[in-house]
Design an enzyme around this catalytic site. Structure first.
Site, PDB file in Angstrom:
ATOM      1  N   ASP A  11       0.825  -1.216   0.000  1.00  0.00           N
ATOM      2  CA  ASP A  11       0.000   0.000   0.000  1.00  0.00           C
ATOM      3  C   ASP A  11       0.857   1.264   0.000  1.00  0.00           C
ATOM      4  O   ASP A  11       1.992   1.255   0.465  1.00  0.00           O
ATOM      5  CB  ASP A  11      -0.909  -0.028   1.247  1.00  0.00           C
ATOM      6  CG  ASP A  11      -2.055   0.962   1.136  1.00  0.00           C
ATOM      7  OD1 ASP A  11      -2.401   1.361   0.005  1.00  0.00           O
ATOM      8  OD2 ASP A  11      -2.603   1.340   2.191  1.00  0.00           O
ATOM      9  N   ASN A  27     -11.020  -2.392  -5.217  1.00  0.00           N
ATOM     10  CA  ASN A  27     -10.241  -1.524  -6.099  1.00  0.00           C
ATOM     11  C   ASN A  27     -10.896  -1.340  -7.473  1.00  0.00           C
ATOM     12  O   ASN A  27     -10.564  -0.401  -8.197  1.00  0.00           O
ATOM     13  CB  ASN A  27      -8.798  -2.039  -6.263  1.00  0.00           C
ATOM     14  CG  ASN A  27      -7.940  -1.897  -5.032  1.00  0.00           C
ATOM     15  OD1 ASN A  27      -7.018  -2.682  -4.792  1.00  0.00           O
ATOM     16  ND2 ASN A  27      -8.201  -0.895  -4.196  1.00  0.00           N
TER      17      ASN A  27
HETATM   18  C1  IPE Z   1      -5.487  -2.580  -0.068  1.00  0.00           C
HETATM   19  O1  IPE Z   1      -5.147  -1.265  -0.280  1.00  0.00           O
HETATM   20  C2  IPE Z   1      -5.527  -3.339  -1.358  1.00  0.00           C
HETATM   21  C3  IPE Z   1      -4.233  -3.551  -2.011  1.00  0.00           C
HETATM   22  C4  IPE Z   1      -3.064  -3.200  -1.572  1.00  0.00           C
HETATM   23  C5  IPE Z   1      -4.321  -4.244  -3.263  1.00  0.00           C
HETATM   24  P1  IPE Z   1      -6.251  -0.124  -0.436  1.00  0.00           P
HETATM   25  O2  IPE Z   1      -5.520   1.144  -0.641  1.00  0.00           O
HETATM   26  O3  IPE Z   1      -7.241  -0.519  -1.459  1.00  0.00           O
HETATM   27  O4  IPE Z   1      -6.959  -0.157   0.992  1.00  0.00           O
HETATM   28  P2  IPE Z   1      -7.765   0.940   1.781  1.00  0.00           P
HETATM   29  O5  IPE Z   1      -8.785   1.502   0.841  1.00  0.00           O
HETATM   30  O6  IPE Z   1      -6.787   1.976   2.219  1.00  0.00           O
HETATM   31  O7  IPE Z   1      -8.352   0.201   2.958  1.00  0.00           O
HETATM   32  C1  IPE Z   2      -1.574   0.274  -3.364  1.00  0.00           C
HETATM   33  O1  IPE Z   2      -1.356   1.648  -3.366  1.00  0.00           O
HETATM   34  C2  IPE Z   2      -1.866  -0.286  -4.747  1.00  0.00           C
HETATM   35  C3  IPE Z   2      -3.250  -0.728  -4.937  1.00  0.00           C
HETATM   36  C4  IPE Z   2      -4.195  -0.725  -4.047  1.00  0.00           C
HETATM   37  C5  IPE Z   2      -3.583  -1.230  -6.260  1.00  0.00           C
HETATM   38  P1  IPE Z   2      -2.559   2.669  -3.382  1.00  0.00           P
HETATM   39  O2  IPE Z   2      -2.943   2.938  -4.801  1.00  0.00           O
HETATM   40  O3  IPE Z   2      -3.659   2.222  -2.513  1.00  0.00           O
HETATM   41  O4  IPE Z   2      -1.860   3.964  -2.786  1.00  0.00           O
HETATM   42  P2  IPE Z   2      -2.465   4.914  -1.664  1.00  0.00           P
HETATM   43  O5  IPE Z   2      -2.843   4.041  -0.504  1.00  0.00           O
HETATM   44  O6  IPE Z   2      -3.626   5.619  -2.260  1.00  0.00           O
HETATM   45  O7  IPE Z   2      -1.329   5.840  -1.316  1.00  0.00           O
HETATM   46 MG    MG Z   3      -4.059   2.437  -0.533  1.00  0.00          MG
END
Ligand code: IPE
Ligand code: IPE
Ligand code: MG
Length: 258
Positions: free
Chosen positions: A31, A79
């Protein structure tokens, strides 16, 4: 193949192998890609692109240490609700990365698997995945599990459906259903539960990851954004894991060898 380890990495690796308990299964919520990019004044997708190098590093580092299974949460069921352009960019990145990494996976003797609802994925992604899975099937050093269009609730729902079908067809009785029956119907069937779950970017939540399988996993959360995550961060997580006492509900004295 180029060895990306620094002399310090090699030293840490030897120390870990000698002194630490290496987890058999590590699961990672990768993340913080978007915030990493935002901090640099760049679009979110740049963070996803930068995160590919972290994946490479984590995969190689785990294989070098003798980790048996590495599960990476790459795309959750939720997502799909992100802006269309971001979802599209992630899907193309996936296709290109799979194509580019096939050779390295085979050189490192790593088998690819996926968990999640494959039917949701675009045809091209599915095709690329199926091919990579097939072409790495014989590899035995480590299994890399990509969680794609995955969520713990999706997994439990599909397991309940499958078990119900077996009860309806008479293959199982309601009384036969045990915790093992449930584990055996989850997408992770045959994979041991994670010993260590790492989440980057500091969020203190599971975000619908392996809800059933994380029951007794040790959690390690670091503020580091995923694109900055490298071998030393992984080594810190394993050191922390290794210092913990996993009691599984018992008391300390019961765990000590007599
Ligand atoms: C969790 O991250 C999913 C992945 C890393 C694929 P998200 O960014 O989607 O999670 P939330 O929304 O912060 O809980
Ligand atoms: C994790 O990084 C990747 C996926 C969930 C696909 P994020 O895209 O959630 O990045 P943040 O959490 O918004 O910084
Ligand atoms: Mg995230």
């Amino acid at each position: 193949m180029k060895d990306k380890r620094t002399p310090e990495d090699i030293r840490s690796q030897e120390e870990l192998k000698a002194d630490c308990h290496i987890p058999q299964h590590i699961a990672i919520i990768m993340d913080g890609n978007g915030r990493w990019a935002k901090d640099k004044g760049q679009p979110r997708v740049r963070g996803h692109h930068a995160g590919v190098e972290s994946v490479r590093d984590a995969v190689e580092a785990c294989a070098e240490l003798g980790v048996g299974f590495l599960t990476l949460y790459a795309f959750s069921t939720e997502n799909w609700g992100r802006p269309k352009e971001e979802v599209g960019a992630l899907m193309s990145l996936l296709i290109h990365s799979l194509r580019r990494e096939l050779k390295t996976l085979n050189q490192n003797n790593i088998r690819l698997m996926t968990i999640g609802n494959r039917e949701d994925l675009p045809e091209k992604v599915r095709g690329e995945l199926e091919q990579t899975i097939e072409l790495t099937r014989q590899n035995t050093r480590m299994t890399l599990v990509l969680a794609l269009s995955y969520s713990g609730r999706w997994d439990m729902t599909q397991a309940v459906r499958a078990i119900s079908e077996e009860v309806l067809s008479g293959k199982l009785t309601v009384g036969d259903i045990s915790a093992d029956t449930i584990s055996d119907h989850l997408a992770t069937k045959g994979i041991p539960d994670p010993d260590l779950m790492i989440r980057t970017s500091g969020e203190m939540r599971i975000s619908n990851f392996l809800l059933w399988q994380l029951a007794y996993s040790e959690l390690y959360i670091t503020d580091c954004f995923w694109p900055d995550f490298r071998r030393p961060h992984l080594y810190d997580a394993i050191r922390s894991y290794s210092r913990r006492e996993r009691r599984f509900g018992k008391v300390s004295e019961q765990l000590k060898p007599v």
